[in-house]
Design a protein around this motif. Structure first.
Motif, mmCIF file in Angstrom:
data_model
loop_
_atom_site.group_PDB
_atom_site.id
_atom_site.type_symbol
_atom_site.label_atom_id
_atom_site.label_comp_id
_atom_site.label_asym_id
_atom_site.label_seq_id
_atom_site.Cartn_x
_atom_site.Cartn_y
_atom_site.Cartn_z
ATOM 1 N N GLN A 2 1.141 50.845 -5.007
ATOM 2 C CA GLN A 2 0.202 50.855 -6.123
ATOM 3 C C GLN A 2 -0.454 49.493 -6.345
ATOM 4 O OE1 GLN A 2 2.656 52.419 -9.291
ATOM 5 N NE2 GLN A 2 2.054 54.532 -8.819
ATOM 6 N N SER A 3 0.154 48.429 -5.828
ATOM 7 C CA SER A 3 -0.408 47.088 -6.032
ATOM 8 C C SER A 3 -1.483 46.733 -5.003
ATOM 9 C CB SER A 3 0.696 46.036 -5.987
ATOM 10 O OG SER A 3 1.163 45.864 -4.661
ATOM 11 N N LEU A 4 -1.621 47.516 -3.938
ATOM 12 C CA LEU A 4 -2.623 47.206 -2.924
ATOM 13 C C LEU A 4 -4.018 47.299 -3.523
ATOM 14 C CD1 LEU A 4 -1.117 49.047 0.139
ATOM 15 C CD2 LEU A 4 -1.439 46.594 -0.100
ATOM 16 N N ARG A 5 -4.883 46.359 -3.134
ATOM 17 C CA ARG A 5 -6.255 46.325 -3.614
ATOM 18 C C ARG A 5 -7.152 47.057 -2.631
ATOM 19 N NH1 ARG A 5 -7.551 41.245 -6.444
ATOM 20 N NH2 ARG A 5 -5.613 40.478 -7.325
ATOM 21 N N LYS A 6 -8.009 47.905 -3.138
ATOM 22 C CA LYS A 6 -8.916 48.690 -2.300
ATOM 23 C C LYS A 6 -10.243 47.935 -2.156
ATOM 24 C CE LYS A 6 -9.029 53.101 -3.157
ATOM 25 N NZ LYS A 6 -9.342 54.430 -3.700
ATOM 26 N N CYS A 7 -10.811 47.943 -0.964
ATOM 27 C CA CYS A 7 -12.126 47.355 -0.737
ATOM 28 C C CYS A 7 -13.133 48.081 -1.632
ATOM 29 C CB CYS A 7 -12.523 47.490 0.733
ATOM 30 S SG CYS A 7 -14.215 46.959 1.078
ATOM 31 N N SER A 8 -13.897 47.320 -2.392
ATOM 32 C CA SER A 8 -14.824 47.946 -3.334
ATOM 33 C C SER A 8 -16.026 48.582 -2.641
ATOM 34 C CB SER A 8 -15.300 46.929 -4.370
ATOM 35 O OG SER A 8 -15.974 45.870 -3.739
ATOM 36 N N ARG A 9 -16.294 48.208 -1.402
ATOM 37 C CA ARG A 9 -17.420 48.808 -0.683
ATOM 38 C C ARG A 9 -17.030 50.079 0.064
ATOM 39 N NH1 ARG A 9 -22.116 45.175 1.700
ATOM 40 N NH2 ARG A 9 -23.055 44.928 -0.333
ATOM 41 N N CYS A 10 -16.104 49.958 0.992
ATOM 42 C CA CYS A 10 -15.781 51.116 1.843
ATOM 43 C C CYS A 10 -14.763 52.050 1.200
ATOM 44 C CB CYS A 10 -15.289 50.664 3.215
ATOM 45 S SG CYS A 10 -13.606 50.035 3.229
ATOM 46 N N LYS A 11 -13.964 51.532 0.278
ATOM 47 C CA LYS A 11 -12.960 52.318 -0.458
ATOM 48 C C LYS A 11 -11.853 52.899 0.426
ATOM 49 C CE LYS A 11 -15.579 52.853 -4.461
ATOM 50 N NZ LYS A 11 -15.920 51.507 -4.763
ATOM 51 N N SER A 12 -11.778 52.445 1.680
ATOM 52 C CA SER A 12 -10.734 52.984 2.556
ATOM 53 C C SER A 12 -9.852 51.900 3.172
ATOM 54 C CB SER A 12 -11.360 53.831 3.668
ATOM 55 O OG SER A 12 -12.184 53.028 4.478
ATOM 56 N N THR A 13 -10.135 50.641 2.876
ATOM 57 C CA THR A 13 -9.358 49.526 3.387
ATOM 58 C C THR A 13 -8.588 48.899 2.232
ATOM 59 O OG1 THR A 13 -10.959 49.095 5.128
ATOM 60 C CG2 THR A 13 -9.541 47.272 4.512
ATOM 61 N N PHE A 14 -7.366 48.472 2.506
ATOM 62 C CA PHE A 14 -6.511 47.930 1.460
ATOM 63 C C PHE A 14 -6.026 46.534 1.821
ATOM 64 C CE2 PHE A 14 -6.340 52.482 1.208
ATOM 65 C CZ PHE A 14 -6.448 52.718 -0.154
ATOM 66 N N TYR A 15 -5.797 45.724 0.774
ATOM 67 C CA TYR A 15 -5.304 44.362 0.935
ATOM 68 C C TYR A 15 -4.168 44.122 -0.049
ATOM 69 C CZ TYR A 15 -9.609 43.700 3.506
ATOM 70 O OH TYR A 15 -10.609 43.829 4.419
ATOM 71 N N CYS A 16 -3.183 43.314 0.359
ATOM 72 C CA CYS A 16 -2.048 43.042 -0.524
ATOM 73 C C CYS A 16 -2.350 41.912 -1.499
ATOM 74 C CB CYS A 16 -0.788 42.741 0.287
ATOM 75 S SG CYS A 16 -0.885 41.246 1.277
ATOM 76 N N SER A 17 -3.400 41.128 -1.234
ATOM 77 C CA SER A 17 -3.744 40.025 -2.134
ATOM 78 C C SER A 17 -5.215 39.677 -1.988
ATOM 79 C CB SER A 17 -2.910 38.789 -1.805
ATOM 80 O OG SER A 17 -3.269 38.295 -0.528
ATOM 81 N N ARG A 18 -5.715 38.937 -2.948
ATOM 82 C CA ARG A 18 -7.098 38.462 -2.883
ATOM 83 C C ARG A 18 -7.268 37.540 -1.671
ATOM 84 N NH1 ARG A 18 -11.928 37.918 -4.500
ATOM 85 N NH2 ARG A 18 -12.960 35.961 -5.015
ATOM 86 N N GLU A 19 -6.250 36.740 -1.390
ATOM 87 C CA GLU A 19 -6.319 35.818 -0.254
ATOM 88 C C GLU A 19 -6.531 36.570 1.061
ATOM 89 O OE1 GLU A 19 -3.869 35.692 -2.626
ATOM 90 O OE2 GLU A 19 -4.640 33.930 -3.666
ATOM 91 N N CYS A 20 -5.829 37.683 1.234
ATOM 92 C CA CYS A 20 -6.002 38.488 2.457
ATOM 93 C C CYS A 20 -7.409 39.083 2.507
ATOM 94 C CB CYS A 20 -4.958 39.600 2.526
ATOM 95 S SG CYS A 20 -3.339 39.022 3.071
ATOM 96 N N GLN A 21 -7.897 39.550 1.379
ATOM 97 C CA GLN A 21 -9.231 40.145 1.341
ATOM 98 C C GLN A 21 -10.295 39.104 1.691
ATOM 99 O OE1 GLN A 21 -10.146 42.172 -2.302
ATOM 100 N NE2 GLN A 21 -11.909 43.195 -1.424
ATOM 101 N N VAL A 22 -10.186 37.912 1.132
ATOM 102 C CA VAL A 22 -11.150 36.844 1.411
ATOM 103 C C VAL A 22 -11.056 36.426 2.884
ATOM 104 C CG1 VAL A 22 -11.706 34.422 0.916
ATOM 105 C CG2 VAL A 22 -11.253 36.016 -0.962
ATOM 106 N N ALA A 23 -9.848 36.289 3.399
ATOM 107 C CA ALA A 23 -9.664 35.877 4.797
ATOM 108 C C ALA A 23 -10.213 36.900 5.778
ATOM 109 C CB ALA A 23 -8.179 35.629 5.072
#
Length: 101
Positions: free
Chosen positions: A73-94
């Motif tokens: 439930q803590s995974l963050r979903k990509c706001s564009r594609c809505k099908s990719t998940f990240y465990c943190s903002r740092e991972c999403q930015v990287a």
């Protein structure tokens, strides 16, 4: 499923990743880690209770995956594609350069 622990391909993959000379080949290391994480996900999914079997997600960047409901439930979903998940903002930015549309 042949990349799991105590499987022929899994044992070779672990041996490759533990070899210091492979460190310079980041692309190969990342792909191999992704394959192993996905195999681990499949193995865990097969053993999961039916109520959560369909919903396992993992971080696209670091391949972190846990069965716990809290992590899922803590995974963050990509706001564009809505099908990719990240465990943190740092991972999403990287991962942005390789994932941006």
């Amino acid at each position: 499923k042949n990349f799991g622990k105590s499987k022929p391909c899994g044992d070779v993959a672990i041996e490759i990743l533990s070899n210091p000379s492979i460190a310079g080949h980041l692309h190969v290391v990342q792909k191999l880690k992704t394959i192993m994480a996905f195999t681990n996900l499949l193995e865990q999914q097969a053993e999961a209770p039916p109520s959560i079997k369909e919903g396992f997600k993992m971080c696209r960047y670091c391949n972190k995956m846990e069965q716990s409901l809290e992590f899922q439930q803590s995974l963050r979903k990509c706001s564009r594609c809505k099908s990719t998940f990240y465990c943190s903002r740092e991972c999403q930015v990287a991962d942005w350069k390789s994932h941006k549309p």
